[in-house]
Design an enzyme around this catalytic site. Structure first.
Site, PDB file in Angstrom:
ATOM      1  N   GLY A   1     -14.971   0.386   2.984  1.00 30.21           N
ATOM      2  CA  GLY A   1     -14.232   0.894   4.157  1.00 30.21           C
ATOM      3  C   GLY A   1     -13.693   2.293   3.929  1.00 30.21           C
ATOM      4  O   GLY A   1     -13.158   2.590   2.866  1.00 30.21           O
TER       5      GLY A   1
ATOM      6  N   ARG B   1     -21.312  -0.524   2.984  1.00 26.87           N
ATOM      7  CA  ARG B   1     -21.238  -1.726   2.154  1.00 26.87           C
ATOM      8  C   ARG B   1     -22.696  -2.106   1.925  1.00 26.87           C
ATOM      9  O   ARG B   1     -23.490  -2.096   2.865  1.00 26.87           O
ATOM     10  CB  ARG B   1     -20.518  -2.852   2.892  1.00 26.87           C
TER      11      ARG B   1
ATOM     12  N   ASP C   1     -11.733  -2.702  -4.443  1.00 27.72           N
ATOM     13  CA  ASP C   1     -12.108  -3.533  -5.591  1.00 27.72           C
ATOM     14  C   ASP C   1     -13.571  -3.972  -5.559  1.00 27.72           C
ATOM     15  O   ASP C   1     -14.216  -4.069  -6.604  1.00 27.72           O
ATOM     16  CB  ASP C   1     -11.154  -4.725  -5.769  1.00 27.72           C
TER      17      ASP C   1
ATOM     18  N   THR D   1      -8.412   2.515  -0.061  1.00 29.80           N
ATOM     19  CA  THR D   1      -8.447   1.416   0.909  1.00 29.80           C
ATOM     20  C   THR D   1      -7.101   1.323   1.600  1.00 29.80           C
ATOM     21  O   THR D   1      -6.062   1.407   0.920  1.00 29.80           O
ATOM     22  CB  THR D   1      -8.764   0.058   0.259  1.00 29.80           C
TER      23      THR D   1
ATOM     24  N   ASP E   1      -5.902  -1.264   2.594  1.00 31.98           N
ATOM     25  CA  ASP E   1      -5.334  -2.589   2.273  1.00 31.98           C
ATOM     26  C   ASP E   1      -4.274  -2.538   1.169  1.00 31.98           C
ATOM     27  O   ASP E   1      -3.472  -3.452   1.038  1.00 31.98           O
ATOM     28  CB  ASP E   1      -6.451  -3.557   1.845  1.00 31.98           C
TER      29      ASP E   1
ATOM     30  N   ASP F   1      -4.606  -3.021  -2.023  1.00 36.34           N
ATOM     31  CA  ASP F   1      -4.735  -4.239  -2.825  1.00 36.34           C
ATOM     32  C   ASP F   1      -5.394  -3.993  -4.182  1.00 36.34           C
ATOM     33  O   ASP F   1      -6.094  -4.845  -4.707  1.00 36.34           O
ATOM     34  CB  ASP F   1      -5.516  -5.309  -2.044  1.00 36.34           C
TER      35      ASP F   1
ATOM     36  N   ARG G   1      -7.157  -7.486   4.840  1.00 33.00           N
ATOM     37  CA  ARG G   1      -7.869  -8.623   4.205  1.00 33.00           C
ATOM     38  C   ARG G   1      -6.857  -9.660   3.729  1.00 33.00           C
ATOM     39  O   ARG G   1      -5.997 -10.044   4.480  1.00 33.00           O
ATOM     40  CB  ARG G   1      -8.734  -8.147   3.027  1.00 33.00           C
TER      41      ARG G   1
HETATM   42  O1  F6P Z   1     -10.886  -3.103   3.535  1.00 29.61           O
HETATM   43  C1  F6P Z   1     -10.573  -2.314   4.635  1.00 29.61           C
HETATM   44  C2  F6P Z   1     -10.709  -3.110   5.914  1.00 29.61           C
HETATM   45  O2  F6P Z   1     -10.364  -2.261   6.987  1.00 29.61           O
HETATM   46  C3  F6P Z   1      -9.916  -4.417   5.974  1.00 29.61           C
HETATM   47  O3  F6P Z   1      -8.556  -4.220   6.224  1.00 29.61           O
HETATM   48  C4  F6P Z   1     -10.655  -5.145   7.047  1.00 29.61           C
HETATM   49  O4  F6P Z   1     -10.509  -6.543   6.937  1.00 29.61           O
HETATM   50  C5  F6P Z   1     -12.090  -4.745   6.804  1.00 29.61           C
HETATM   51  O5  F6P Z   1     -12.050  -3.517   6.087  1.00 29.61           O
HETATM   52  C6  F6P Z   1     -12.914  -4.563   8.039  1.00 29.61           C
HETATM   53  O6  F6P Z   1     -14.197  -4.298   7.639  1.00 29.61           O
HETATM   54  P1  F6P Z   1     -15.327  -3.730   8.604  1.00 29.61           P
HETATM   55  O7  F6P Z   1     -14.996  -2.300   8.906  1.00 29.61           O
HETATM   56  O8  F6P Z   1     -16.582  -3.888   7.830  1.00 29.61           O
HETATM   57  O9  F6P Z   1     -15.278  -4.566   9.857  1.00 29.61           O
END
Ligand code: F6P
Length: 317
Positions: free
Chosen positions: A10, A71, A102, A125, A127, A129, A171
């Site tokens: 992300g 990803r 991570d 991130t 998050d 985390d 998350r």
């Molecule tokens: O890890 C960052 C994040 O924005 C999380 O907070 C969220 O759950 C996820 O990525 C969303 O992922 P995507 O952009 O693949 O929908």
């Protein structure tokens, strides 16, 4: 040394300031900076080019990442990691700086054990985390986006005497929700790390409504998967008309805050200095206002929210 920078996973505000500083400082240190475009997918596909000053002009204020990110499912197949290594070897790149979370660091852990590639991670991130760092790149901007959204939602909540459930990202980590609830004065905060005492909250909210409370702000972390349940509880048990706002990807966007610009610069510089010290397989952290590095295995330990933040949540009881 030929050193490349890439994003992975992300995106988060602050990546562009980090990219800009990476190019500037890499040249100052006598390196040849490269970009890997579109994250691990791009690394597998050989999307690698030399970085120039002109690439990073006028990007300091922009969210996202000019070099893209992704990803990658293919990465978990050895034959694609081999292709990725061959692409780096073909360009003579000895080290890569990876801005990611991570999942990205785990992906790099597998890679560096198979091939001799210098790796330095930059915790990136919203998050927040990642173990060992007080802040990850992008968190401060995301918190300010949430603050702005809650301030605006409060206008309708207070005018219409409604409850609002606001779902934040993160998350499995409740950091964004917890800090936002504290700093926006929310009445309710539900995060994965803490048991939410619904019976106690019902008693307190009913008393407050009897004494004139007109509206309720509830902040719920996505990781709890309880957004709809909390909305039904507010509507049925607390008896207040309720609306739900899922903030979603707006939390990941927008111009990086001043803090995230400074963090982006600091993370990039420390990553290059770590390489100059001969470090490999390390992650840059920002702890007590200073940048340093920790081992990749330490950075992969489970993240725990600071006790001081959790203790501040108790005033919401
Ligand atoms: O890890 C960052 C994040 O924005 C999380 O907070 C969220 O759950 C996820 O990525 C969303 O992922 P995507 O952009 O693949 O929908």
């Amino acid at each position: 040394m030929r050193v490349a920078m890439m994003g992975s996973g992300g995106d988060a505000p602050g990546m562009n300031p980090a990219i800009k500083r990476f190019v500037e400082v890499a040249f100052e240190m006598g390196h040849e900076p490269y970009f890997i475009y579109d994250g691990l997918e791009g690394l597998i596909d050989g999307k690698i080019s030399k970085a120039h000053y002109k690439d990073v002009a006028g990007i300091i204020h922009r969210g996202g990442a000019i070099i893209g990110s992704s990803r990658s499912k293919r990465w978990y197949e050895q034959r694609y990691r081999k292709e990725a290594y061959e692409n780096l070897a073909k360009e003579g790149i000895e080290a890569i700086l990876v801005m990611g979370g991570d999942g990205s660091f785990r992906a790099m852990d597998v890679f560096r054990k198979e091939y001799d590639v210098g790796f330095i991670g930059i915790p990136t991130t919203i998050d927040n985390d990642i173990y060992g760092t007080d802040l990850c790149l992008g968190v401060d901007t995301a918190l300010n986006v949430i603050r702005d959204a809650v301030d605006k939602i409060r206008d309708t909540a207070s005018t219409f005497a409604r409850a609002f459930v606001i779902e934040t990202m993160g998350r499995e980590c409740g950091y964004l929700a917890a800090v936002s609830a504290i700093t926006s004065g929310a009445e309710v905060c539900v995060i994965p790390e803490v048991d939410f005492d619904k019976a106690l909250a019902t008693k307190i909210l009913r008393q407050e409504i009897a004494h004139g409370r007109r509206y309720i702000i509830a902040i719920v972390a996505e990781g709890t998967k309880r957004t709809q349940e909390i909305a039904s509880w507010l509507e049925k048990d607390i008896g207040m008309e309720t609306r739900v706002t899922v903030l979603g990807h707006i939390q990941r966007g927008g111009n990086p805050s001043v803090k995230d610009r400074l963090l982006g610069f600091g993370f990039a510089v420390e990553a290059l200095e770590a390489l100059a010290r001969g470090e490999k397989g390390r992650v840059v952290v920002y702890k007590n206002g200073k940048f340093s590095t920790i081992s990749l295995s330490e950075a992969l330990k489970p993240y725990v929210i600071d006790e001081d933040i959790l203790s501040m949540l108790h005033f919401l009881d």
